[in-house]
Write an enzyme that holds these catalytic residues in place. Structure first.
Site, mmCIF file in Angstrom:
data_model
loop_
_atom_site.group_PDB
_atom_site.id
_atom_site.type_symbol
_atom_site.label_atom_id
_atom_site.label_comp_id
_atom_site.label_asym_id
_atom_site.label_seq_id
_atom_site.Cartn_x
_atom_site.Cartn_y
_atom_site.Cartn_z
ATOM 1 N N PHE A 296 0.841 -1.205 0.000
ATOM 2 C CA PHE A 296 0.000 0.000 0.000
ATOM 3 C C PHE A 296 0.870 1.246 0.000
ATOM 4 O O PHE A 296 0.465 2.307 -0.431
ATOM 5 C CB PHE A 296 -0.934 -0.009 1.214
ATOM 6 C CG PHE A 296 -1.906 -1.147 1.171
ATOM 7 C CD1 PHE A 296 -2.932 -1.151 0.244
ATOM 8 C CD2 PHE A 296 -1.764 -2.241 2.005
ATOM 9 C CE1 PHE A 296 -3.817 -2.206 0.164
ATOM 10 C CE2 PHE A 296 -2.640 -3.310 1.935
ATOM 11 C CZ PHE A 296 -3.669 -3.295 1.014
ATOM 12 N N CYS A 297 2.074 1.108 0.522
ATOM 13 C CA CYS A 297 2.999 2.239 0.558
ATOM 14 C C CYS A 297 4.410 1.681 0.539
ATOM 15 O O CYS A 297 4.720 0.894 1.404
ATOM 16 C CB CYS A 297 2.771 3.073 1.813
ATOM 17 S SG CYS A 297 3.796 4.539 1.889
ATOM 18 N N PRO A 298 5.257 1.986 -0.401
ATOM 19 C CA PRO A 298 5.143 3.048 -1.411
ATOM 20 C C PRO A 298 4.174 2.774 -2.555
ATOM 21 O O PRO A 298 3.871 3.698 -3.292
ATOM 22 C CB PRO A 298 6.568 3.185 -1.939
ATOM 23 C CG PRO A 298 7.214 1.887 -1.689
ATOM 24 C CD PRO A 298 6.571 1.330 -0.456
ATOM 25 N N SER B 232 7.211 1.119 3.279
ATOM 26 C CA SER B 232 7.587 2.516 3.542
ATOM 27 C C SER B 232 8.909 2.591 4.278
ATOM 28 O O SER B 232 9.115 1.867 5.253
ATOM 29 C CB SER B 232 6.558 3.199 4.444
ATOM 30 O OG SER B 232 5.271 2.787 4.165
#
Ligand code: FAD
Lengths: 76, 377
Positions: free
Chosen positions: A13-15, B293
């Site tokens: 979902f992220c990045p 992330s």
């Protein structure tokens, strides 16, 4: 011709798949082929939109067993 | 059993402290030794840089002595690794010392590379280092009117930072009474204003409410410093008075020089957190090539998994747990409210409306970080 480089951006979902692709495109050389794997429903449309806008080349775009396989050639 | 942790930032510190506690008996009986090699005797709380950029923290508040954060049983040296000989289970440091290991943990983080974009170093402010954050604050104080443009390099650590910066700028100029004289224009690399769909959906009406202009599919191509114009790879351009960049990143040079991973990102198994092809090398934090992330939060959760698995390998001969991709990010939505995004490989975040208590929780976390890396939280 260089080998196809796989960018495995499934289940992120992220990045997110397009950010992953942009990262790998920056690390590649002109003429390289990358294959993005994505489970994000939007990738089938989002990725070609960016690739076309920036001027790279979509070689193929298909969904196999819920995974988008999008092949791109770095053109510039 | 010799465990070598390379990197004394968020991930390395948590993993080393966690291991020192789990293996205290083995360390006492000299069956296990933990060594940490790092590049600095200081540990910086990097998220504090955003507060420095708005004059809400001073740089001295961001640092602690690294040795003071570590369990006494960890053998700590400021002596960066220059050569990795993974086939021989040893590394060579800047001072020329050789360290052999049975298990290696890589946590060397990432670095900014603004020089990769022509004109970015000369033309743009940033806040990803102490000096640049202070300089940005000085520029923000000076500006009286005009266009503040924000551009985002790829990849970058702390993916929430671009959005937090916008909320911060809006509140800062409002507090100075000049918000109506400043145009804020946000540029983002992909086709929506944030890569996390839920964040983009939530932030868009907020940007509209604050009068933020935005352009998507904008990858910074070059900065024309003389004419104060930033151009995208997609062929568009924006005139600015003050340009602020989230700089592009790479992994550390030492990773590239030792051919451990393209771009300095080490190929890592997304569940086991081992380096591909090397079962005794664990990788965590920014330096992995994972589609996760690049945040202190991810480094923290990964460190817990790595420590638990190394300890169980020593105690029962097998790792016990997979990393599930967990990340928890605070999102500061101005100077007095915040929300958060929590997600993993399978579950997207469920964003809650911003609140004051969440902001105060983040402000407390800014202090609690030091307890957290010590492994006490
Ligand atoms: C402005 C900003 C805001 C941020 N905000 C947030 C936030 O709100 N939330 C969040 O979760 N994260 C945030 N982050 C990101 C977070 O700080 C990083 O993702 C996190 O620190 C990564 O941890 P790490 O252990 O991988 O690397 P780091 O913490 O960067 O540590 C790397 C370590 O490796 C050492 N090292 C480097 N080279 C060598 C070598 N050759 N040999 C030995 N050691 C070496 C360094 O000295 C350092 O100690 C932010 C970052 C910035 C810059």
């Amino acid at each position: 011709m260089s080998d196809t480089k796989i960018v495995d951006a499934r289940d992120t979902f992220c990045p997110g798949p397009l950010m992953e692709l942009i990262t790998h495109m920056k690390q590649s050389s002109v003429g390289d082929t990358l294959e993005l794997l994505s489970t994000d429903e939007g990738s089938g449309a989002d990725v070609p939109e960016w690739v076309n806008k920036v001027g790279h080349e979509i070689l193929s775009n298909e969904k196999i067993d819920g995974v988008w396989h999008i092949k791109i050639r770095k053109a510039k | 059993m010799r465990i070598l942790v390379v990197g004394g930032g968020t991930g390395g510190t948590i993993v080393a402290n966690n291991l020192a506690r789990r293996l205290s008996a083995e360390i006492r009986s000299r069956r296990v030794r933990i060594t940490m090699l790092s590049a600095s005797d200081k540990h910086m709380y990097q998220p504090g840089l955003l507060y420095v950029a708005f004059g809400q923290m001073t740089p001295d508040q961001l640092y602690r002595d690294q040795a003071s954060l570590l369990e006494g049983t960890i053998d700590f040296h400021v002596d960066p690794v220059e050569k990795f000989h993974l086939d021989q289970n040893k590394v060579v440091t800047k001072s020329g010392k050789v360290y052999e290991y049975d298990i290696l943990v890589m946590a060397t983080g990432s670095r900014i590379v603004p020089e990769q974009i022509p004109g970015l170093v000369e033309g743009a402010e940033t806040f990803y280092t102490e000096a640049t954050a202070v300089k940005l604050f000085k520029r923000l104080r000076e500006i009286q009117e005009g266009t503040v443009a924000v551009v985002v390099g790829v990849p970058h650590k702390c993916p929430i930072a671009p959005v937090e910066l916008i909320f911060g700028l809006h509140d800062y100029f409002k507090a100075r009474g000049i918000r109506d004289k400043i145009k804020i224009k946000y540029h983002y690399p992909i086709g929506r204003i944030h890569t996390i769909k839920e964040v983009a959906i939530w932030a868009k009406p907020e940007f509209d409410r604050m009068g933020i202009e935005y352009e998507t599919l904008f990858n910074v191509g070059e900065v024309d410093v003389e004419n104060k114009v930033v151009r995208s790879e997609e062929g568009t351009e924006t005139q600015y008075d003050l340009l602020i960049a989230i700089p592009p990143h790479r992994g550390m040079e030492v990773v590239e020089q030792n051919n451990l991973g393209e771009g300095g990102w080490i190929p890592t198994d997304r569940f086991k957190l081992t380096m591909n092809g090397h079962d005794n090398v664990f990788v965590l934090g920014d330096t992995t090539n994972l589609p996760v992330s690049k945040t202190g939060s991810a480094a923290h959760f990964q460190a817990e998994v790595v420590a638990e698995n190394i300890a169980s390998m020593i105690k029962i001969g097998t790792p016990v747990r997979d990393y599930d991709g967990k990340v928890y990010c605070f999102i500061e939505t101005g100077h007095d409210s915040a929300t958060y995004a929590m997600f993993n490989y399978q579950n997207p975040p469920d964003l809650k409306p911003p609140s004051k208590p969440m902001h105060w929780f983040k402000m407390s976390y800014n202090q609690m970080y030091w307890t957290s890396v010590r492994g006490l939280l």
